[in-house]
Design a protein around this motif. Sequence first.
Motif, short mmCIF file in Angstrom:
data_model
loop_
_atom_site.label_atom_id
_atom_site.label_comp_id
_atom_site.label_asym_id
_atom_site.label_seq_id
_atom_site.Cartn_x
_atom_site.Cartn_y
_atom_site.Cartn_z
N VAL A 119 1.07 17.80 -6.59
CA VAL A 119 2.40 18.61 -7.32
C VAL A 119 2.67 19.74 -6.76
N PRO A 120 4.10 19.97 -7.04
CA PRO A 120 5.51 20.37 -6.92
C PRO A 120 5.19 21.59 -7.54
N LEU A 121 5.34 23.06 -6.74
CA LEU A 121 5.59 24.35 -7.26
C LEU A 121 6.50 24.14 -8.14
N LYS A 122 8.25 23.54 -7.77
CA LYS A 122 9.01 23.54 -8.42
C LYS A 122 9.71 22.01 -8.82
N ARG A 123 9.29 22.01 -9.72
CA ARG A 123 9.67 20.32 -10.34
C ARG A 123 11.29 20.03 -10.85
N PHE A 124 11.28 19.12 -10.09
CA PHE A 124 13.07 18.51 -10.27
C PHE A 124 13.58 18.72 -12.29
N SER A 125 14.90 19.51 -11.78
CA SER A 125 15.46 20.24 -12.96
C SER A 125 16.05 18.96 -13.35
N GLU A 126 16.73 17.89 -12.68
CA GLU A 126 17.54 16.70 -12.99
C GLU A 126 17.01 15.66 -11.40
N PRO A 127 17.15 14.72 -12.28
CA PRO A 127 16.86 13.21 -11.59
C PRO A 127 18.12 13.77 -10.06
N LEU A 128 17.50 14.03 -8.87
CA LEU A 128 18.00 13.42 -7.53
C LEU A 128 18.92 12.64 -7.04
N VAL A 129 20.06 12.60 -6.81
CA VAL A 129 20.53 11.57 -6.54
C VAL A 129 21.53 11.61 -4.80
N PHE A 130 20.45 11.02 -3.79
CA PHE A 130 21.39 11.05 -3.07
C PHE A 130 22.77 10.08 -2.85
#
Length: 245
Positions: free
Chosen positions: A92-103
């Motif tokens: 469980v990360p401290l910072k959650r994704f603000s939006e889906p990550l696209v690589f």
Amino acid sequence: MRSTMKDTKEFINPAPAIDVNRYKWENPNQEKLALLFSPVDARIMALTRYVTSIDYRPDEAWINALLTRFPWVDGVIVADENGEILMRRPPVPLKRFSEPLVFESIWRETLVKTVVDYTALGPELYFGMPNFDGADFKGLHVISFDPRVLFSFCPEPEQLVIVDPRAQKLWTSTETPPAGAVELTNIPWLEIMKEKIHGTVMAGEKQYTWLARFIGRDLFVFATESANASIEDKGFSIPFFGGNS
């Protein structure tokens, strides 16, 4: 006889002479930036080398060694070829994704495109490597850290600023950026970096000496207020940083 012996001795066993000015910086702006930037770059390069040391799905031993060697890394993600997360440290990360990550990646290039996620708790920078089984793509292993942690490696963190040229964001060691430094985000860095990777610019009525450097596969700008504003960019080359390429 004595004359011959003296000449021979000086030829075989010359008196040592040290040129203390050989590595002297001619440009104080370069020297200032180098002293601020070098220890930061050393940590980034060490992390990059470790992350790119494998091109297959990492095991627990590799991940444990990563987090031990680089305690300032916030987390590790291992995903499959569809982007589904298979493993995450911490779970469980401290910072959650603000939006889906696209690589994004380019065929035959090892690093994936760097992504900076600007969350409510501050920026989080992600970069990693594709995983393969033979020639088959199997997913990614990605590490993340708060880019502001890099200032903890700088001898005078308040003197250094970092620009994310794609998001036009400024990273500093304090909540309040130096006066005028925010104007660095308005400079068209992406266009400038097509021609050169270091120089001087004016922002907030101050001259800044800057250098573009990779974090992951993308360039970010490291800058400091020039030590001597009368010295302008005239195509100089920082000795151990490389030239305009």
